[in-house]
Design an enzyme around this catalytic site. Structure first.
Site, PDB file in Angstrom:
ATOM      1  N   ALA A  41      23.791   4.457  25.469  1.00  0.00           N
ATOM      2  CA  ALA A  41      24.087   3.344  26.383  1.00  0.00           C
ATOM      3  C   ALA A  41      25.538   3.408  26.847  1.00  0.00           C
ATOM      4  CB  ALA A  41      23.820   2.032  25.663  1.00  0.00           C
ATOM      5  N   ASN A  77      19.174   1.981  24.997  1.00  0.00           N
ATOM      6  CA  ASN A  77      19.486   0.588  24.641  1.00  0.00           C
ATOM      7  C   ASN A  77      20.619   0.059  25.518  1.00  0.00           C
ATOM      8  OD1 ASN A  77      17.659   0.021  22.592  1.00  0.00           O
ATOM      9  ND2 ASN A  77      18.958   0.897  20.992  1.00  0.00           N
ATOM     10  N   SER A 131      11.279   1.376  21.180  1.00  0.00           N
ATOM     11  CA  SER A 131      11.584   1.215  19.755  1.00  0.00           C
ATOM     12  C   SER A 131      10.622   2.027  18.895  1.00  0.00           C
ATOM     13  CB  SER A 131      11.475  -0.252  19.346  1.00  0.00           C
ATOM     14  OG  SER A 131      11.691  -0.364  17.960  1.00  0.00           O
ATOM     15  N   GLY A 132      11.159   2.483  17.797  1.00  0.00           N
ATOM     16  CA  GLY A 132      10.307   3.180  16.835  1.00  0.00           C
ATOM     17  C   GLY A 132      10.973   4.403  16.247  1.00  0.00           C
ATOM     18  N   LYS A 183      14.293  -5.861  24.412  1.00  0.00           N
ATOM     19  CA  LYS A 183      14.639  -4.849  23.401  1.00  0.00           C
ATOM     20  C   LYS A 183      15.885  -5.282  22.620  1.00  0.00           C
ATOM     21  CE  LYS A 183      14.624  -1.287  20.809  1.00  0.00           C
ATOM     22  NZ  LYS A 183      15.756  -0.489  20.661  1.00  0.00           N
ATOM     23  N   HIS A 202      14.748  -7.780  20.196  1.00  0.00           N
ATOM     24  CA  HIS A 202      14.027  -7.036  19.143  1.00  0.00           C
ATOM     25  C   HIS A 202      15.040  -6.539  18.111  1.00  0.00           C
ATOM     26  CE1 HIS A 202      12.999  -3.149  17.361  1.00  0.00           C
ATOM     27  NE2 HIS A 202      11.732  -3.529  17.349  1.00  0.00           N
ATOM     28  N   ASN A 203      16.123  -5.955  18.577  1.00  0.00           N
ATOM     29  CA  ASN A 203      17.120  -5.419  17.653  1.00  0.00           C
ATOM     30  C   ASN A 203      17.850  -6.529  16.899  1.00  0.00           C
ATOM     31  OD1 ASN A 203      16.331  -3.002  18.829  1.00  0.00           O
ATOM     32  ND2 ASN A 203      18.388  -2.166  18.834  1.00  0.00           N
ATOM     33  N   GLU A 255      15.647  -7.399  14.260  1.00  0.00           N
ATOM     34  CA  GLU A 255      15.726  -6.264  13.310  1.00  0.00           C
ATOM     35  C   GLU A 255      16.936  -6.444  12.369  1.00  0.00           C
ATOM     36  OE1 GLU A 255      15.449  -2.257  15.188  1.00  0.00           O
ATOM     37  OE2 GLU A 255      17.386  -1.872  14.270  1.00  0.00           O
ATOM     38  N   TYR A 256      18.079  -6.789  12.934  1.00  0.00           N
ATOM     39  CA  TYR A 256      19.269  -7.031  12.094  1.00  0.00           C
ATOM     40  C   TYR A 256      18.984  -8.160  11.090  1.00  0.00           C
ATOM     41  CZ  TYR A 256      22.922  -4.455  14.816  1.00  0.00           C
ATOM     42  OH  TYR A 256      23.721  -3.520  15.427  1.00  0.00           O
TER      43      TYR A 256
HETATM   44  C1  6PG Z   1      14.644   0.920  17.429  1.00  0.00           C
HETATM   45  C2  6PG Z   1      16.005   0.819  16.817  1.00  0.00           C
HETATM   46  C3  6PG Z   1      16.952   1.690  17.581  1.00  0.00           C
HETATM   47  C4  6PG Z   1      18.223   2.011  16.826  1.00  0.00           C
HETATM   48  C5  6PG Z   1      19.116   0.834  16.683  1.00  0.00           C
HETATM   49  C6  6PG Z   1      20.104   0.953  15.559  1.00  0.00           C
HETATM   50  O1  6PG Z   1      14.169  -0.110  17.868  1.00  0.00           O
HETATM   51  O2  6PG Z   1      14.086   2.017  17.434  1.00  0.00           O
HETATM   52  O3  6PG Z   1      16.457  -0.493  16.889  1.00  0.00           O
HETATM   53  O4  6PG Z   1      17.166   1.108  18.820  1.00  0.00           O
HETATM   54  O5  6PG Z   1      17.929   2.582  15.613  1.00  0.00           O
HETATM   55  O6  6PG Z   1      19.805   0.730  17.900  1.00  0.00           O
HETATM   56  O7  6PG Z   1      20.980  -0.071  15.765  1.00  0.00           O
HETATM   57  P1  6PG Z   1      22.338  -0.241  15.029  1.00  0.00           P
HETATM   58  O8  6PG Z   1      23.040   1.093  15.052  1.00  0.00           O
HETATM   59  O9  6PG Z   1      23.068  -1.246  15.824  1.00  0.00           O
HETATM   60  O10 6PG Z   1      21.981  -0.663  13.639  1.00  0.00           O
END
Ligand code: 6PG
Length: 465
Positions: free
Chosen positions: A69, A95, A121-122, A175, A178-179, A182-183
């Site tokens: 990005a 991203n 993602s994945g 997305k 989503h992240n 994820e965090y």
């Molecule tokens: C996904 C992940 C992917 C990536 C993250 C890691 O959905 O496949 O989220 O996008 O692994 O960007 O994010 P950080 O480096 O910010 O933890």
């Protein structure tokens, strides 16, 4: 495909597996060679320069970018532009920040070209065998590449984990959130690890068993699954458990922070995501933490109760925390959809998150059902099914939060999830005092319960009772 890192290469091979004829370009010739070698008999061409790549494509062309990005995306677009024509389509599958995506869409539209901002993602495995794909941009541009994206995506019960989400930067916004989720989920899981390791003294084998067992029940999901697997992995060098050789510092590329920033701007509370971002930052204060540990000691306390019971409560607390984290992220999507005109359908979002992506989990099925039941649901916690589920687990969350406080273990993710739940279900909050104080020290005025308008009081001049 421009960008043949592992993600780009794998995504391209995935498309080729499904019978699509594709071509790839990278500045690094070794990466092109790796692609061609791995492609074998599939219809995959490698192009040694970007001009050759563009020339090999059927018109109107579709060029996907999987590059880091920021500036690299702009640089690739600049390199491509002289070779593209009216009606060609660029698909940014990285991203990218959603505001960058909107700006690039305008820039390309001025040249009669289109951009789709597509979240993928994945990780490496997902890209190779079926990711979750979150596309945004002009609907007709999506229609052109729909067969490729929906075929390459993960499939759950015959439905692809890809669908057009909305115009403009809708895909990259989804997305990003989503992240953010994820965090949040990763922080919650890390806190359960801490409680089990430092609070209960569980071994790596026992940790493996806990997460493996949790993954067989309501907590089933990718992040819980891989947590279990991580605890059984041995370090090739030392033969010890790899997890115990890994530094306790979590870095980031920034998408979680972007989620918090956007939420602050839209005034949407996402405290569990904020806590996750902050805890990654706190983890980075490695030497300061060590000094503070020595300067601010507190005697370690062993958990005095029944370990088996606490483990069950912990699993239930994590489940409540997870739903609350999804609720925060989805509430942010609701607000962003209104603000930016994305017209998001959150049952579609939950549907395409059920497979392929990092936050895939069994609970996304009832989450999807919740938004199917009520299209404009303002918050997941107001859904009868999920709300009841959270309330059925809340006492466990309270016990775990209280236990971590007593043991002196940091659990801001779980605490913030509980604080959000209690704040959200509070018909009354002490914000009246905050209004009064603002008016007291700065004449910022306040609103009243019994009358409309803004009011100010000369607080110091009021006679003492
Ligand atoms: C996904 C992940 C992917 C990536 C993250 C890691 O959905 O496949 O989220 O996008 O692994 O960007 O994010 P950080 O480096 O910010 O933890």
């Amino acid at each position: 495909m421009v960008g043949l890192g592992v993600m780009g290469r794998n995504f391209l091979l995935n498309m080729a597996d499904h019978g699509f004829s594709v071509a790839g370009y990278d500045k690094d010739a070794a990466k092109i060679a790796a692609l061609v070698c791995e492609a074998g008999q599939r219809e995959v061409r490698g192009a040694a320069d970007i001009k050759i790549l563009v020339a090999s494509l059927r018109r109107p062309r579709a060029v996907m970018l999987l590059v880091p990005a920021g500036a690299p995306v702009d640089a690739v677009i600049e390199d491509l532009l002289p070779h593209l024509d009216n009606g060609d389509l660029i698909i940014d599958a990285g991203n990218s920040h959603f505001t960058d995506t909107d700006a690039r869409m305008h820039k390309l539209a001025a040249r009669n070209m289109r951009l789709l901002g597509v979240g993928v993602s994945g990780g490496e495995e997902g890209a190779r065998h079926g990711p979750s794909i979150m596309p945004g941009g002009a609907k007709d541009a999506y229609e052109r590449v729909r067969p490729v994206l929906e075929t390459a995506a993960a499939q759950i019960n015959g439905e692809p984990c890809a669908t057009w989400l909305g115009p403009g930067s809708a895909g990259h916004y989804v997305k990003m959130v989503h992240n953010g989720i994820e965090y949040g989920l990763m922080q919650l899981i890390a806190e359960t690890y801490d409680i089990m390791k430092r609070g209960l003294g569980l071994s790596d084998d026992e940790l493996h068993d806990s997460y493996a067992e949790w993954n067989r029940g309501e907590l089933a999901g990718y992040l819980v699954e891989i947590a279990g697997k991580i605890f059984s992995e041995r370090d090739a060098e030392t033969g010890r458990r790899l997890i115990d050789e890994i530094l306790d510092v979590a870095i980031q590329k920034g998408t979680g922070m972007w989620t918090s920033e956007s939420a602050l701007e839209l005034k949407v509370p996402v405290p569990t995501i904020d806590a996750a971002v902050s805890m990654r930052n706190l983890s980075m204060l490695e030497s300061e933490r060590e000094a503070a540990g020595a300067a601010l000691p507190r005697r370690a306390r062993a958990f005095p109760g029944d370990r088996g019971v606490l483990l069950q409560q912990l699993a239930r607390a994590l489940f409540a925390g997870m739903i609350i984290t999804y609720a925060q992220g989805l509430a942010l999507l609701t607000a962003a959809s209104k603000k930016y005109g994305y017209g998001l359908n959150l049952s579609d979002v939950a549907r395409i998150w059920r497979g392929g992506c990092i936050i895939r989990a069994a609970v996304l099925e009832p989450i999807r059902a919740a938004y199917l039941r009520q299209f404009g649901l303002p918050n997941l916690l107001l859904d009868p099914d999920l709300g009841t589920s959270v309330m059925a687990h809340q006492e466990d969350l309270r016990i775990i939060v209280a236990t971590t406080a007593q043991l002196g273990l940091p659990a801001p993710g779980l605490m913030s999830a509980l604080g959000y739940l209690d704040g959200y279900r509070s018909a009354w909050l002490p914000a009246n005092l905050i209004q009064a104080q603002r008016d007291y020290f700065g004449a910022h005025t306040y609103e009243r319960i019994d009358a409309k308008g803004s009011f100010h009081t000369e607080w110091e001049k009021q006679p003492e009772p």
